[in-house]
Design a protein around this motif. Sequence first.
Motif, PDB file in Angstrom:
ATOM      1  N   MET A 199      42.549  32.603  38.036  1.00 42.92           N
ATOM      2  CA  MET A 199      42.905  34.035  38.018  1.00 42.92           C
ATOM      3  C   MET A 199      42.230  34.803  36.979  1.00 42.92           C
ATOM      4  O   MET A 199      41.815  34.371  36.096  1.00 42.92           O
ATOM      5  CB  MET A 199      44.491  33.970  37.216  1.00 42.92           C
ATOM      6  CG  MET A 199      45.446  33.382  38.407  1.00 42.92           C
ATOM      7  SD  MET A 199      47.193  33.514  37.241  1.00 42.92           S
ATOM      8  CE  MET A 199      48.166  32.724  38.430  1.00 42.92           C
ATOM      9  N   PRO A 200      42.074  36.288  37.483  1.00 43.27           N
ATOM     10  CA  PRO A 200      41.470  37.106  36.718  1.00 43.27           C
ATOM     11  C   PRO A 200      42.273  37.383  35.426  1.00 43.27           C
ATOM     12  O   PRO A 200      43.357  37.650  35.502  1.00 43.27           O
ATOM     13  CB  PRO A 200      41.415  38.606  37.469  1.00 43.27           C
ATOM     14  CG  PRO A 200      41.851  37.956  38.769  1.00 43.27           C
ATOM     15  CD  PRO A 200      42.511  36.811  38.638  1.00 43.27           C
ATOM     16  N   PRO A 201      41.533  37.039  34.110  1.00 40.08           N
ATOM     17  CA  PRO A 201      42.324  37.093  32.924  1.00 40.08           C
ATOM     18  C   PRO A 201      42.828  38.547  32.685  1.00 40.08           C
ATOM     19  O   PRO A 201      44.189  38.622  32.220  1.00 40.08           O
ATOM     20  CB  PRO A 201      41.306  36.772  31.896  1.00 40.08           C
ATOM     21  CG  PRO A 201      39.979  36.648  32.433  1.00 40.08           C
ATOM     22  CD  PRO A 201      40.074  36.543  34.079  1.00 40.08           C
ATOM     23  N   TYR A 202      42.380  39.629  33.268  1.00 42.72           N
ATOM     24  CA  TYR A 202      42.958  40.685  33.008  1.00 42.72           C
ATOM     25  C   TYR A 202      44.221  40.924  33.910  1.00 42.72           C
ATOM     26  O   TYR A 202      45.150  41.692  33.365  1.00 42.72           O
ATOM     27  CB  TYR A 202      41.848  41.736  33.152  1.00 42.72           C
ATOM     28  CG  TYR A 202      41.218  41.940  34.461  1.00 42.72           C
ATOM     29  CD1 TYR A 202      41.878  42.393  35.456  1.00 42.72           C
ATOM     30  CD2 TYR A 202      39.912  41.005  34.824  1.00 42.72           C
ATOM     31  CE1 TYR A 202      41.142  42.533  36.710  1.00 42.72           C
ATOM     32  CE2 TYR A 202      39.220  40.848  35.963  1.00 42.72           C
ATOM     33  CZ  TYR A 202      40.164  41.560  36.935  1.00 42.72           C
ATOM     34  OH  TYR A 202      39.542  41.690  38.041  1.00 42.72           O
ATOM     35  N   TRP A 203      44.318  40.411  34.848  1.00 40.42           N
ATOM     36  CA  TRP A 203      45.200  40.516  35.833  1.00 40.42           C
ATOM     37  C   TRP A 203      46.504  39.773  35.464  1.00 40.42           C
ATOM     38  O   TRP A 203      47.884  40.308  35.135  1.00 40.42           O
ATOM     39  CB  TRP A 203      44.903  39.922  37.035  1.00 40.42           C
ATOM     40  CG  TRP A 203      45.950  39.811  38.291  1.00 40.42           C
ATOM     41  CD1 TRP A 203      46.429  41.364  38.574  1.00 40.42           C
ATOM     42  CD2 TRP A 203      46.779  38.908  39.030  1.00 40.42           C
ATOM     43  NE1 TRP A 203      47.265  41.164  39.777  1.00 40.42           N
ATOM     44  CE2 TRP A 203      47.608  39.820  39.876  1.00 40.42           C
ATOM     45  CE3 TRP A 203      46.672  37.564  38.919  1.00 40.42           C
ATOM     46  CZ2 TRP A 203      48.452  38.963  40.790  1.00 40.42           C
ATOM     47  CZ3 TRP A 203      47.466  36.986  39.806  1.00 40.42           C
ATOM     48  CH2 TRP A 203      48.267  37.586  40.682  1.00 40.42           C
ATOM     49  N   PHE A 227      37.129  46.418  35.907  1.00 36.45           N
ATOM     50  CA  PHE A 227      38.393  46.586  35.764  1.00 36.45           C
ATOM     51  C   PHE A 227      38.201  47.700  34.210  1.00 36.45           C
ATOM     52  O   PHE A 227      39.084  48.617  34.058  1.00 36.45           O
ATOM     53  CB  PHE A 227      39.213  45.355  35.432  1.00 36.45           C
ATOM     54  CG  PHE A 227      40.432  45.449  34.637  1.00 36.45           C
ATOM     55  CD1 PHE A 227      41.456  45.926  35.656  1.00 36.45           C
ATOM     56  CD2 PHE A 227      40.572  45.314  33.595  1.00 36.45           C
ATOM     57  CE1 PHE A 227      42.756  45.951  35.181  1.00 36.45           C
ATOM     58  CE2 PHE A 227      41.991  45.581  32.846  1.00 36.45           C
ATOM     59  CZ  PHE A 227      43.020  45.788  33.751  1.00 36.45           C
ATOM     60  N   LEU A 233      35.057  36.607  39.149  1.00 40.51           N
ATOM     61  CA  LEU A 233      36.077  37.198  37.955  1.00 40.51           C
ATOM     62  C   LEU A 233      35.362  38.027  36.792  1.00 40.51           C
ATOM     63  O   LEU A 233      36.010  38.960  36.499  1.00 40.51           O
ATOM     64  CB  LEU A 233      36.487  35.775  37.217  1.00 40.51           C
ATOM     65  CG  LEU A 233      37.510  34.906  37.935  1.00 40.51           C
ATOM     66  CD1 LEU A 233      38.160  33.835  37.068  1.00 40.51           C
ATOM     67  CD2 LEU A 233      38.626  35.705  38.401  1.00 40.51           C
ATOM     68  N   VAL A 259      42.590  35.905  43.216  1.00 39.59           N
ATOM     69  CA  VAL A 259      43.100  34.580  42.903  1.00 39.59           C
ATOM     70  C   VAL A 259      42.703  33.639  44.302  1.00 39.59           C
ATOM     71  O   VAL A 259      42.032  32.496  44.175  1.00 39.59           O
ATOM     72  CB  VAL A 259      44.566  34.486  42.602  1.00 39.59           C
ATOM     73  CG1 VAL A 259      45.040  33.253  42.473  1.00 39.59           C
ATOM     74  CG2 VAL A 259      44.850  35.181  41.197  1.00 39.59           C
TER      75      VAL A 259
END
Lengths: 273, 310, 297
Positions: free
Chosen positions: B146-150, C214, C207, C252
């Motif tokens: 999982m993207p940590p920021y998500w 982001f 990622l 994901v």
Amino acid sequence: MKDLVVSKLRIWDSRSGAALVEDSSFTVKAGKCLAIVGESGSGKSLTCRAIMRLNKAGLRQSGDIWLGDIKLTALTEKEIRRIRGTKLCLILQNGMRAFDPSSTIGSSVRETLAWHYGWSRSEMIGKMAKAMTAVKLDDYLRILNSYPHQLSGGMLQRMMIALAIVLEPEVVIADEPTTALDTVSQFEVLQQFALLRERLGCTMVFVSHDLGCVKKLADEVLIMKNGVIVEKGAASDIFHAPRHDYTRYLVTAKTSVNQHFRRLMGGDSFVFH
Amino acid sequence: MKRYVLGKVVFAIPLLIIITFLAFGLNHLSPVEPAEAVLHAQGVPEITKELIAETREKLGMNDPFLFRYGSWLLDCLRLDFGSSYVTGLPVWSQLGPAFLNTLKLTLVSMAAIVGLSIALGVGSALREGRLLDKGIRGAAFLLTSMPPYWLATLMIWYFSVKLDLLPTSGMDAWQSYILPVAIITISYAGIYFRVIRSSMLGNLNEDYVLYARANGLLELLVTKHILRNSLQVAVSVFGMAIPVILGSTVVVENLFAWPGLGSLSVRAILSRDYPVIQAYVLILAVTFVFFNTLSDIVNAAMNPKARMDR
Amino acid sequence: MKLLSIMRRDKWAAVCFTFLSAVIAAGIFAPWFAPHPPEEVHMELRFAGASWTYWLGNDHLGRCVLSRLIYGIRPSVLWVLAALSASVAIGAFAGFAAGYFRGKTDVLLMRLCDVMLSFPGYVMTLAVIGIMGPGLEHILIAFVLMKWAWFARIIRTSVLQYSNSDYVRFSKMLGLPGVSIMIRHLLPVTLPDILVVSSSSFGSMILQISGFSFLGLGIQAPNAEWGMMLNEARSVMFSKPELMLAPGIAIVLVVSAVNFLSDSFQRMLDPRLMSSRPIRLKQGFSISTRLKEREVA
């Protein structure tokens, strides 16, 4: 002294269900030495570990194993733990890897002895010193303070024998104790095994694929192939009148190699029989 | 051992020189003239050639390169990194406190990571192939994908907005630590637990374990031996982890408005505040080299094999 | 084909492989797959929910979320793959040179790798962005620059192992030119190792790069990129949290497929891992570098 009786031992892989040792039965008379001979993967080591109930979690075993009137296979985990070390002693192939690499030999040994007998430190050192001098580890203080990687394979092998001397077990199980050693250390270690038997009068199970070693130590021989016992009998019979093809093959292969070797070396001084 | 330590330290010196050189050279690699960047950052409306030349003179940019490098290095040793182009304040007055804040976040996270990954690694190794092992591995796999920021945004949304339990940002109270630390821990524990697990499994299959069991030792004592040998790997791994985490809290800090290096550096990059970027790179790279050298040495001291060549 | 036989034995690996191939194809042929142009603004459709024309709804500018997701494959997956390939190629070149020629070349290259690996990757990437300014291409350049040393190291170890083998020595003895030995004999046997190392860093690279976007340091508006889409969704997360879902789940899925595939490559190509006996981690170095590679947050 008691007999070691193995009856209908079967070992299989719980995941695949494949049998690794099939219907294996034999008896070692008290004070005798049984050699289990076979290629790697023939189930020799598995049999040894099954006696101590030390096979890996993925392996299952059935059948009965008796030491005198104790049924080893029926003991609880706690009970068998008391038997291991005191009544059954295991000696491993690779001395280099048999001791915790980040503890000194002394502290590993001390742990075992303290757990079984609760001796004081000086008592332990006294007994170890005696046993270690017996196996020609004269410089015992230095050795006890060393880490495994600072010692040689042969020394560590003799260290295991020394520990067995102190523990005074009824059965010593040696799992290919000479395979990892050079010829000279092999010879020394074999001598120590012979002396160990004399000293303790213990029953011995000796696993090897080296018929030379077997000839020197064993009273009885058991030949295994692919998890099955193909022949068992007195050592002299096996060597002189092998009945099974596979045994014959092993014995002749050994002698022909020896003869070839002897021819090359121009004498028989090098190969011991 | 002495020679080993000396070798490591000697290797670190050229590294530090290269780092300082790179950090200093940053300005000169930029496509924008530094003097122009200063004027931009200060919001000067009309940038003329004369103004640029004047600024160059003022900043001492007409001196020879090596001379400027030398005097810059001397200033840096006194923690004088110049003044920010944007605020005009000394860089250290911003960077110092930010560094401390990031360090706090890193150390708290590190403690959580060490604890969690050892617990999970040991647990799953001792129950290899069983439900617990499979569960831990599955969860770790999913969480590291999982993207940590998500994950962080989802957690903010759930814990701070929906349940209103935890603060969304800042570092005012101990509660502010929970979410950032949780995110960093989740991202890294999933990786480090694998190392502990495989190191444990490697040791479980060693002969010394078999021999200890054959000597009738209690399972607890055997486990202690396994742990001791497996954790040796862990020490070097965690030693390496401190600088890595220190340098990569950027996303988390920006999400939670943590007043640390990560927030500062992104702000500096977006406004092209070169002295701040320079000092940031320098300080983190030096910290990184320091911790690397330290963890190598600690590792050698712990491992008797390396101790032998004394 | 080793790959095919792996797929046949491992059903999940096959599923992951098919999924990733589909994603890559969708990215390459985005104009055919996407139902709408990704940058087409419809202010009247702001935050519209799912509908038959817009399957995943519309974002804060009324743009089609599905189309943006499909176009986002290009920077989020394809460009990362390109950067990875470039980095692996440089690493392979250096690794082969060091492992095959040994001697001074080896010492020089490995010292250089030591130096490169002593830098904190994440900070250096930030430094590059700091100099060159925000932008996807700058991040990609920084990644190629920072990662090759790690690949070089691993590939060298693998080459060393095989260049000692008898058939390579024999070819050397026959006087075959080095380049042809490398291509004909060394490349095929080291390829599995290269595949394992590169696939294992692919996931974390996706990622990290989406993380930079982001933060607003990566690709610039109005381009579609998954990390960027999440950033845009973040500003309305209190009122429209559902906008966070689609791009997040996309990342994901892709990353777990990559990681799963990488793990199964490793299992298949390293028979030691097949049995319950795990890899023996002997040297602190290999682990620490391997971990350095896995910077995430």
